[in-house]
Design a protein around this motif. Structure first.
Motif, PDB file in Angstrom:
ATOM      1  N   ARG A   9       0.976  -1.064  -0.096  1.00  0.00           N
ATOM      2  CA  ARG A   9      -0.109   0.220  -0.066  1.00  0.00           C
ATOM      3  C   ARG A   9       1.007   1.456   0.163  1.00  0.00           C
ATOM      4  NH1 ARG A   9      -5.378   0.613  -0.943  1.00  0.00           N
ATOM      5  NH2 ARG A   9      -5.711  -1.367   0.148  1.00  0.00           N
ATOM      6  N   VAL A  10       1.777   1.147   0.821  1.00  0.00           N
ATOM      7  CA  VAL A  10       2.950   2.401   0.834  1.00  0.00           C
ATOM      8  C   VAL A  10       3.620   2.434  -0.506  1.00  0.00           C
ATOM      9  CG1 VAL A  10       4.992   3.443   1.969  1.00  0.00           C
ATOM     10  CG2 VAL A  10       3.155   2.287   3.346  1.00  0.00           C
ATOM     11  N   CYS A  11       4.077   1.457  -1.139  1.00  0.00           N
ATOM     12  CA  CYS A  11       5.039   1.756  -2.395  1.00  0.00           C
ATOM     13  C   CYS A  11       3.945   2.071  -3.530  1.00  0.00           C
ATOM     14  CB  CYS A  11       5.486   0.172  -2.634  1.00  0.00           C
ATOM     15  SG  CYS A  11       6.858  -0.183  -1.274  1.00  0.00           S
ATOM     16  N   CYS A  12       2.858   1.535  -3.437  1.00  0.00           N
ATOM     17  CA  CYS A  12       1.931   2.173  -4.676  1.00  0.00           C
ATOM     18  C   CYS A  12       1.355   3.489  -4.167  1.00  0.00           C
ATOM     19  CB  CYS A  12       0.915   0.903  -4.713  1.00  0.00           C
ATOM     20  SG  CYS A  12      -0.570   1.529  -6.262  1.00  0.00           S
ATOM     21  N   LYS A  13       1.948   4.594  -4.565  1.00  0.00           N
ATOM     22  CA  LYS A  13       1.454   5.581  -4.371  1.00  0.00           C
ATOM     23  C   LYS A  13       1.616   6.748  -5.158  1.00  0.00           C
ATOM     24  CE  LYS A  13       6.154   6.570  -2.489  1.00  0.00           C
ATOM     25  NZ  LYS A  13       7.192   6.804  -1.497  1.00  0.00           N
ATOM     26  N   ARG A  14       0.906   7.928  -5.030  1.00  0.00           N
ATOM     27  CA  ARG A  14       0.970   8.919  -5.756  1.00  0.00           C
ATOM     28  C   ARG A  14       2.153   9.654  -5.800  1.00  0.00           C
ATOM     29  NH1 ARG A  14       0.296  14.481  -6.034  1.00  0.00           N
ATOM     30  NH2 ARG A  14      -1.060  15.328  -7.763  1.00  0.00           N
ATOM     31  N   GLN A  15       2.588  10.290  -6.933  1.00  0.00           N
ATOM     32  CA  GLN A  15       3.771  11.142  -6.981  1.00  0.00           C
ATOM     33  C   GLN A  15       3.555  12.058  -8.038  1.00  0.00           C
ATOM     34  OE1 GLN A  15       7.554   9.017  -8.461  1.00  0.00           O
ATOM     35  NE2 GLN A  15       7.713   7.600  -6.481  1.00  0.00           N
ATOM     36  N   SER A  16       4.363  13.435  -7.723  1.00  0.00           N
ATOM     37  CA  SER A  16       3.912  14.330  -8.309  1.00  0.00           C
ATOM     38  C   SER A  16       4.284  14.322  -9.957  1.00  0.00           C
ATOM     39  CB  SER A  16       5.046  15.675  -7.795  1.00  0.00           C
ATOM     40  OG  SER A  16       4.638  16.892  -8.269  1.00  0.00           O
ATOM     41  N   HIS A  17       3.436  15.013 -10.571  1.00  0.00           N
ATOM     42  CA  HIS A  17       3.589  14.997 -12.133  1.00  0.00           C
ATOM     43  C   HIS A  17       2.878  16.302 -12.735  1.00  0.00           C
ATOM     44  CE1 HIS A  17       4.292  13.720 -16.311  1.00  0.00           C
ATOM     45  NE2 HIS A  17       2.894  13.704 -16.397  1.00  0.00           N
ATOM     46  N   PHE A  18       3.753  17.305 -13.008  1.00  0.00           N
ATOM     47  CA  PHE A  18       3.343  18.412 -13.419  1.00  0.00           C
ATOM     48  C   PHE A  18       3.038  18.578 -14.979  1.00  0.00           C
ATOM     49  CE2 PHE A  18       5.088  19.922  -9.486  1.00  0.00           C
ATOM     50  CZ  PHE A  18       4.236  20.769  -9.116  1.00  0.00           C
ATOM     51  N   VAL A  19       1.907  19.046 -15.584  1.00  0.00           N
ATOM     52  CA  VAL A  19       1.487  19.154 -16.820  1.00  0.00           C
ATOM     53  C   VAL A  19       0.998  20.724 -17.060  1.00  0.00           C
ATOM     54  CG1 VAL A  19       0.061  18.424 -18.464  1.00  0.00           C
ATOM     55  CG2 VAL A  19       0.747  16.939 -16.969  1.00  0.00           C
TER      56      VAL A  19
ATOM     57  N   SER B 152       0.397  34.405 -17.774  1.00  0.00           N
ATOM     58  CA  SER B 152       1.481  33.713 -17.178  1.00  0.00           C
ATOM     59  C   SER B 152       1.170  32.133 -17.290  1.00  0.00           C
ATOM     60  CB  SER B 152       1.593  33.765 -15.515  1.00  0.00           C
ATOM     61  OG  SER B 152       1.783  35.143 -15.473  1.00  0.00           O
ATOM     62  N   PRO B 153       2.251  31.440 -17.607  1.00  0.00           N
ATOM     63  CA  PRO B 153       2.043  29.878 -17.861  1.00  0.00           C
ATOM     64  C   PRO B 153       1.681  29.176 -16.707  1.00  0.00           C
ATOM     65  CG  PRO B 153       4.457  30.370 -17.453  1.00  0.00           C
ATOM     66  CD  PRO B 153       3.762  31.614 -17.432  1.00  0.00           C
ATOM     67  N   VAL B 154       0.579  28.429 -16.675  1.00  0.00           N
ATOM     68  CA  VAL B 154       0.003  27.516 -15.557  1.00  0.00           C
ATOM     69  C   VAL B 154       0.268  26.069 -15.698  1.00  0.00           C
ATOM     70  CG1 VAL B 154      -2.222  26.941 -14.767  1.00  0.00           C
ATOM     71  CG2 VAL B 154      -1.933  29.157 -15.684  1.00  0.00           C
ATOM     72  N   SER B 155       0.750  25.432 -14.705  1.00  0.00           N
ATOM     73  CA  SER B 155       1.199  23.960 -14.631  1.00  0.00           C
ATOM     74  C   SER B 155       0.565  23.544 -13.529  1.00  0.00           C
ATOM     75  CB  SER B 155       2.785  23.963 -14.553  1.00  0.00           C
ATOM     76  OG  SER B 155       3.583  24.446 -15.557  1.00  0.00           O
ATOM     77  N   VAL B 156       0.049  22.342 -13.732  1.00  0.00           N
ATOM     78  CA  VAL B 156      -0.811  21.723 -12.711  1.00  0.00           C
ATOM     79  C   VAL B 156      -0.383  20.378 -12.329  1.00  0.00           C
ATOM     80  CG1 VAL B 156      -3.297  20.596 -11.975  1.00  0.00           C
ATOM     81  CG2 VAL B 156      -2.823  22.890 -13.305  1.00  0.00           C
ATOM     82  N   ASP B 157      -0.182  20.218 -10.944  1.00  0.00           N
ATOM     83  CA  ASP B 157       0.193  18.717 -10.484  1.00  0.00           C
ATOM     84  C   ASP B 157      -0.924  17.826 -10.543  1.00  0.00           C
ATOM     85  OD1 ASP B 157       1.482  16.696  -9.389  1.00  0.00           O
ATOM     86  OD2 ASP B 157       1.810  17.561  -7.352  1.00  0.00           O
ATOM     87  N   VAL B 158      -0.901  16.938 -11.981  1.00  0.00           N
ATOM     88  CA  VAL B 158      -2.016  16.138 -12.028  1.00  0.00           C
ATOM     89  C   VAL B 158      -1.736  14.886 -10.911  1.00  0.00           C
ATOM     90  CG1 VAL B 158      -2.829  17.206 -14.154  1.00  0.00           C
ATOM     91  CG2 VAL B 158      -1.048  15.468 -14.215  1.00  0.00           C
ATOM     92  N   GLY B 159      -0.298  14.588 -10.886  1.00  0.00           N
ATOM     93  CA  GLY B 159      -0.013  13.220 -10.178  1.00  0.00           C
ATOM     94  C   GLY B 159      -0.081  11.884 -11.044  1.00  0.00           C
ATOM     95  N   MET B 160       0.535  11.183 -10.482  1.00  0.00           N
ATOM     96  CA  MET B 160       0.885   9.812 -11.288  1.00  0.00           C
ATOM     97  C   MET B 160       0.808   8.687 -10.204  1.00  0.00           C
ATOM     98  SD  MET B 160       4.545   9.954 -12.750  1.00  0.00           S
ATOM     99  CE  MET B 160       4.757   8.715 -13.636  1.00  0.00           C
ATOM    100  N   CYS B 161       0.697   7.552 -10.321  1.00  0.00           N
ATOM    101  CA  CYS B 161       0.714   6.454  -9.729  1.00  0.00           C
ATOM    102  C   CYS B 161       2.086   5.531  -9.872  1.00  0.00           C
ATOM    103  CB  CYS B 161      -0.394   5.578  -9.855  1.00  0.00           C
ATOM    104  SG  CYS B 161      -2.125   6.402  -9.014  1.00  0.00           S
ATOM    105  N   ARG B 162       3.055   5.512  -8.724  1.00  0.00           N
ATOM    106  CA  ARG B 162       4.043   4.731  -9.181  1.00  0.00           C
ATOM    107  C   ARG B 162       3.910   3.386  -8.338  1.00  0.00           C
ATOM    108  NH1 ARG B 162       7.330   6.258 -13.003  1.00  0.00           N
ATOM    109  NH2 ARG B 162       9.070   5.188 -11.818  1.00  0.00           N
ATOM    110  N   SER B 163       4.422   2.301  -9.035  1.00  0.00           N
ATOM    111  CA  SER B 163       4.316   0.902  -8.640  1.00  0.00           C
ATOM    112  C   SER B 163       5.536   0.214  -8.133  1.00  0.00           C
ATOM    113  CB  SER B 163       3.422   0.230  -9.727  1.00  0.00           C
ATOM    114  OG  SER B 163       4.324   0.021 -10.817  1.00  0.00           O
ATOM    115  N   HIS B 164       6.367   0.867  -8.022  1.00  0.00           N
ATOM    116  CA  HIS B 164       7.885   0.385  -7.637  1.00  0.00           C
ATOM    117  C   HIS B 164       8.117   0.854  -6.106  1.00  0.00           C
ATOM    118  CE1 HIS B 164       8.597  -1.996 -11.289  1.00  0.00           C
ATOM    119  NE2 HIS B 164       7.991  -0.717 -11.824  1.00  0.00           N
TER     120      HIS B 164
END
Length: 319
Positions: A35-45, A54-66
């Motif tokens: 549960r801890v290792c399958c977690k959300r990580q930051s991913h800006f788009v 001004s440019p706008v970037s959003v942290d939409v996130g991503m799921c890392r599985s390692h």
């Protein structure tokens, strides 16, 4: 009975050795560790420019599985600052590509001894998502943001799966809706995908008006370009033999064509650290999913006139 000190030291060393060996075999099977290792990580788009330019970037996130290993990726703040230096996503990617070519080592690499956090028949998928509304120069835009991740079982059948979305987060109108989705089923025939074929809608109250959120009801295995039901109602006049005129409600499934008709790989720039992540997509090709077959439905309307309505029976990809 007194135990010799050298013997005690030997027992302690043996205990530590066995503990280390067992932990290597047990840790990656532990549910809490998964549960801890399958977690959300930051991913800006980058999504565009705001009303000030001004440019706008959003942290939409991503799921890392390692699990395991310290990542060499930049921090959330550093990533956001890096995006804000550029006026567009294309400019950012070009500068990033040039830096990658100039460096001898790749941007980041996964440690070789990492173990998947989820089981063999599982995937690390989003479990909590919210829909943010961002006001851009071109107008408002909805962005889906991953909030949490968990291990999800891989499905072999094409079925409708829950998909919770939070709308108007952190406001008095915050609402959670199961918009639904279709399983990423494996083992499907080539050229077929698990796609939504029946839809519904949910009502969300807002400060200005009520929004209708489309939801998925049913999923089926279909080709990339496919027909879905779309019902329309009409008033029909029926003249009976005894001279009685009756007004009925006529239901016609006129149908709609859905799906994409793009061919080939549209990804122009992939992440050096994770080839499954595409940073830049090419424009969609000029092929569209259009009606192929149709049938006509004729009836007498309220004004005593013959009305004909065409309904779609099949769809195909056309340039």
């Amino acid at each position: 009975m007194d135990v010799p000190r050298p013997f005690l030291l030997l027992l302690c060393a043996l205990h530590l050795t066995l503990s280390g060996v067992l932990s290597k075999h047990i840790d990656h099977r532990n549910l809490f560790t998964q549960r801890v290792c399958c977690k959300r990580q930051s991913h800006f788009v980058y999504i565009g420019q705001d009303i000030s330019g001004s440019p706008v970037s959003v942290d939409v996130g991503m799921c890392r599985s390692h699990c395991g290993g310290a990542s060499s990726r930049p921090s959330h703040e550093a990533g956001q600052q890096e995006y804000s230096k550029h006026s567009s996503m294309l400019e950012f990617l070009r500068s990033k590509k040039m830096r990658t070519r100039g460096s001898a080592a790749p941007e980041s690499s996964e440690p070789q001894n990492q173990l998947p956090s989820c089981g063999v028949n599982q995937l690390c998928e989003p479990t909590g998502m919210r829909v943010d509304r961002v006001l851009l120069f071109e107008g408002p835009r909805e962005v889906e943001v991953i909030e949490e991740c968990h291990c999800e079982i891989k499905l072999t059948q094409c079925i409708r799966v829950p998909a919770l979305r939070t709308y108007y987060s952190e406001t008095p109108y915050e609402t959670v809706i199961d918009v639904g989705g279709c399983s990423n089923s494996k083992g499907s025939p080539e050229g077929f995908s698990c796609v939504p074929t029946k839809f519904d809608s949910a009502l969300v109250e807002t400060p200005n008006k009520a929004d209708l959120i489309p939801t998925v009801v049913t999923c089926e295995l279909k080709e990339s370009c496919y027909r879905v039901p779309y019902v329309e109602y009409y008033y029909e006049i029926i003249h009976h033999a005894d001279g009685v005129k009756e007004e009925r409600l006529k239901e016609i499934d006129v149908g709609r064509c859905l799906g994409g008709c793009t061919t080939g790989n549209r990804c122009l720039l992939r992440s050096p650290s994770d080839p499954e992540i595409c940073h830049l997509w090419s424009e969609k090709q000029s092929r569209s999913c259009v009606p192929q077959g149709y049938e006509s439905h004729s009836f007498l309307n309220q004004h005593g006139q013959i009305r004909t309505v065409l309904s779609i029976t099949s769809c195909l990809c056309q340039s």
